[in-house]
Design an enzyme around this catalytic site. Structure first.
Site, PDB file in Angstrom:
ATOM      1  N   HIS A 514       0.846  -1.202   0.000  1.00  0.00           N
ATOM      2  CA  HIS A 514       0.000   0.000   0.000  1.00  0.00           C
ATOM      3  C   HIS A 514       0.883   1.254   0.000  1.00  0.00           C
ATOM      4  CE1 HIS A 514      -3.448   2.494   1.651  1.00  0.00           C
ATOM      5  NE2 HIS A 514      -2.413   3.189   2.097  1.00  0.00           N
ATOM      6  N   GLU A 515       1.820   1.322   0.931  1.00  0.00           N
ATOM      7  CA  GLU A 515       2.673   2.521   1.025  1.00  0.00           C
ATOM      8  C   GLU A 515       3.525   2.681  -0.231  1.00  0.00           C
ATOM      9  OE1 GLU A 515       1.900   4.587   3.148  1.00  0.00           O
ATOM     10  OE2 GLU A 515       0.790   3.295   4.514  1.00  0.00           O
ATOM     11  N   HIS A 518       1.636   4.142  -3.054  1.00  0.00           N
ATOM     12  CA  HIS A 518       1.370   5.584  -2.942  1.00  0.00           C
ATOM     13  C   HIS A 518       2.337   6.405  -3.797  1.00  0.00           C
ATOM     14  CE1 HIS A 518      -1.961   6.255  -0.358  1.00  0.00           C
ATOM     15  NE2 HIS A 518      -1.445   5.678   0.716  1.00  0.00           N
ATOM     16  N   GLU A 575      -5.861   6.409  -1.649  1.00  0.00           N
ATOM     17  CA  GLU A 575      -5.851   5.282  -0.705  1.00  0.00           C
ATOM     18  C   GLU A 575      -6.439   4.031  -1.337  1.00  0.00           C
ATOM     19  OE1 GLU A 575      -4.242   5.491   2.000  1.00  0.00           O
ATOM     20  OE2 GLU A 575      -3.914   7.656   1.840  1.00  0.00           O
ATOM     21  N   ASP A 579      -4.612   0.520  -1.786  1.00  0.00           N
ATOM     22  CA  ASP A 579      -5.091  -0.756  -1.234  1.00  0.00           C
ATOM     23  C   ASP A 579      -5.088  -1.844  -2.307  1.00  0.00           C
ATOM     24  OD1 ASP A 579      -5.466   0.080   1.380  1.00  0.00           O
ATOM     25  OD2 ASP A 579      -7.581   0.590   1.108  1.00  0.00           O
TER      26      ASP A 579
HETATM   27 ZN   LIG Z   1      -2.351   5.206   2.454  1.00  0.00          ZN
END
Ligand SMILES: [Zn+2]
Length: 677
Positions: A514-515, A518, A575, A579
């Site tokens: 997830h990070e 980003h 986000e 995900d």
């Molecule tokens: Zn996030």
């Protein structure tokens, strides 16, 4: 800049929440999945969140002092037990200066006898100074002083890396000055928003009465405060507009800022706070400054004084004597739905950990985190990077020229795991056991403001952390192109050395993915390998990305949370992309880790099923309607149910693992499934 709190302009965290709640429910962590959480009467292909968590959702009550409850809170609560013992030891005195100051901070916060005896007297010098304001220059001086001690009236300002030259630190000047969480709270006209605004107005008035004003005067002053904040709110960008970094980047010289807002006279404010010269100022929203400037002459001085008085009282109220603290909680209750106040130690602990996080971090880490855990987490990050590298190398929709930059960006990722190599220097911070708590608290804010400003004009310190080690969260910072995983999240159930790989990849693995993703979401993709705002995409690739992102946005827009309130797909886009990307990458990393030898089922679940169950169980959450409403309006993260069902319904890997068929609610049609990473 890189904090998880709302003032962070860009840093993308795993979740946003106000930490600090009462005590953990149940016992210690289970290793792997908790079967008792699953509700087998619900079909996995109909509503997987309910299937994975139905048992837990049925038996769990949100504790009275909480606004929500779930895994993140459980882990934070376990961490709080450790922090409490660290702080209680520190309060007895420590030979380590930073620990000692944290002990004084916590100790004076816990001293309710002194706090009750003092009443509001510790605030009186500040209130007298506001009272004495008789001119615009005097108003400015007061604003500068309030900004230094953490009361951000009128605007937000601080140091940060230059978006377009992230190696240097400059000053940013942005919209702010509101008492409610977002500008929309002032502009929405539905009945719940109107009611909340009335509660807030009442809160402003009650604080004035507690501070000694007559009821009539207090009512009048509350109207003045609301009028000022409403004007500031209307001149502010929405949270969706603020997702566009180009829009927030309006570089100006100090002279240009002064000519844009001559009555604000920002150069004098900077001189008052002893800020070093900034090569440029990043103005977030020039229109806001223009409005603020005209308000400085149009709004009577007495109204501004009421506004400063209120913010001074409001900032201090939770930490003053009981009548003030109760009033602060009454307002908090309206926002979050919490039924009772947190115990004193939790409130003081949260404040200490939030404001002196690195002062207590060393002791926290020593008690919770091992070099082995750090090594294992790093190995997992490396596996995930390898998968992302391969996916970026083979994506069919991306051209080779964009691909080259994307791979360079991935190669430049910096991983911050567990705790900083270099701890913050607190040697210049001096607190006193004899001082009232709010005086010590102001001293910490003053220390932090000065530390922040001292960075201006210097090269960016890329070793600095934007999250404290005890934070149960993770972060990608586009201006540094780095990912941060604090020690507190490298704990069960996110990451458990005693659990099977499938569970760890579904928890921590997907969070790591997830990070990393980003860096390539709608916002992160606008920054390059060095963290500079620079377009490295070909127009065709940008278009292809936007088309795919639009599918995600439409999907989340369609989720209804409460009555008519739906997820804001534009606000949660980054986000939601993260995900989905994180799950895809973690799933593939898990498959790869088998190297041909697929482990047998555990508890009747295949490794793939356990992977998805782990993701769903990590996100189990119960939230009060008030908290959920606030989340939907202000938080770029969708509520947990949709963070589980949304991405999984887009993954053929999920449908295969649970034998879901087309037409099942957990299987979205191929034409609507975004293929991004
Ligand atoms: Zn996030």
């Amino acid at each position: 800049m890189t904090s998880i709190l709302r003032r962070a302009a860009l840093a993308a965290a795993l979740l946003l929440f106000a930490r600090g709640q009462v005590r953990a429910q149940g016992t210690g962590p289970n290793h792997g999945l908790d079967r008792a959480n699953i509700d087998t009467t619900c079909a996995a292909c109909a509503d997987f969140y309910e299937y994975a968590n139905g048992g837990w959702l049925k038996r769990t009550q949100i504790p009275a002092a909480y606004s929500s409850f779930g895994t993140f809170r459980e882990v934070a609560d376990r961490g709080d037990v450790v922090l409490r013992s660290v702080l209680e030891d520190a309060a007895k005195g420590s030979s380590d200066h930073a620990t000692n100051e944290a002990g004084i901070y916590y100790g004076t916060c816990m001293d309710t006898v002194a706090i009750e005896r003092a009443g509001m007297s510790p605030l009186e010098p500040r209130l007298a100074s506001i009272d004495a304001i008789s001119s615009l220059p005097a108003l400015r001086t007061e604003v500068a002083q309030l900004q230094l001690v953490g009361v951000p009236v009128m605007f937000n300002s601080g140091s940060e890396p230059d978006f377009k030259n992230s190696a240097r630190v400059i000053i940013a000047l942005d919209q702010g000055g509101l008492g409610l969480p977002d500008r929309d709270y002032y502009t929405r006209t539905d009945s719940i928003s109107t009611k909340l605004r009335n509660t807030y107005r009442d809160h402003v008035s009650r604080l004035f009465v507690l501070a000694g004003e007559s009821r009539e005067q207090a009512e009048h002053d509350a109207d003045r405060v609301l009028a000022i904040e409403t004007q500031l709110a209307k001149a502010s960008l929405t949270s969706v507009e603020r997702r566009d970094p180009k829009r927030l980047y309006n570089p100006m010289s100090l002279a240009e800022v002064d000519s844009l807002a001559p009555h604000l006279d920002f150069s004098t404010i900077l001189r008052d706070v002893h800020a070093p010269a900034s090569s440029i100022i990043r103005v977030g929203h020039p229109e806001f400054l223009r409005t603020l400037d005209s308000m400085l002459t149009a709004v009577p001085l007495d109204d501004w004084k009421a506004y400063l008085r209120f913010h001074t009282l409001n900032d201090a109220a939770p930490w003053l004597s009981k009548p003030f603290a109760d009033e602060a909680f009454r307002m908090q209750q309206a926002m979050t739905g919490a039924k009772e106040q947190l115990p004193r130690w939790k409130r003081c602990l949260t404040s200490t950990a939030g404001n002196l996080g690195e002062a207590v971090g060393k002791a926290y880490v020593a008690r919770t985190f091992t070099p082995e855990a750090k090594a294992r987490a790093l190995a997992m990050v490396r596996n995930m990077e390898a998968v992302l590298r391969e996916r970026l190398s083979t994506l069919s929709w991306m051209s080779d020229s964009t691909r080259k930059f994307a791979l360079a960006k991935l190669d430049a990722f910096v991983n911050k795991i567990g705790y900083p190599d270099k701890w913050r220097d607190y040697s210049k911070l001096e607190l006193s056991k004899q001082s009232p708590f709010i005086v010590n608290r102001a001293a910490v804010f003053d220390f932090e403001s000065k530390r922040d400003l001292a960075k201006v004009g210097k090269p960016t310190d890329r070793t600095e952390w934007g999250m404290t080690p005890a934070t149960v969260n993770a972060q990608y910072n586009p201006l540094a192109n780095d990912v941060t995983f604090p020690a507190a999240i490298l704990q069960p159930p996110f990451f458990d050395p005693n659990a099977d790989d499938a569970v760890n990849y579904g928890g921590m693995g997907a969070a790591i993915g997830h990070e990393m993703t980003h860096g390539f979401d709608d916002q992160g993709r606008q920054f390059d390998a060095q963290g500079n705002l620079r377009d490295w995409w070909t127009p065709a690739d940008s278009k292809a990305f936007d088309q795919r992102a639009r599918l995600v946005q439409n999907q989340f827009d369609s989720y209804v949370v409460l009555d008519s309130l739906h997820v804001n797909g534009k606000l949660t886009l980054g986000e939601d992309i993260a995900d989905l990307g994180g799950l895809k990458i973690a799933y593939e990393a898990l498959e790869r880790s088998f190297s041909g030898k697929r482990p047998p089922p555990i508890d009747g679940f295949t490794p793939e099923q356990r992977f998805f169950l782990s993701w769903a169980q990590v996100w189990r959450t119960k939230a009060r309607p008030e908290a959920e409403r606030q989340q939907v309006l202000t938080d770029p993260h969708a509520p947990a149910r949709w963070r589980v069902n949304g991405p999984l319904a887009n993954m053929p890997e999920f449908a295969k693992a649970f034998g879901c068929k087309s037409g099942d609610p957990m299987v979205r049609p191929d034409s609507l499934r975004p293929q991004i990473w």
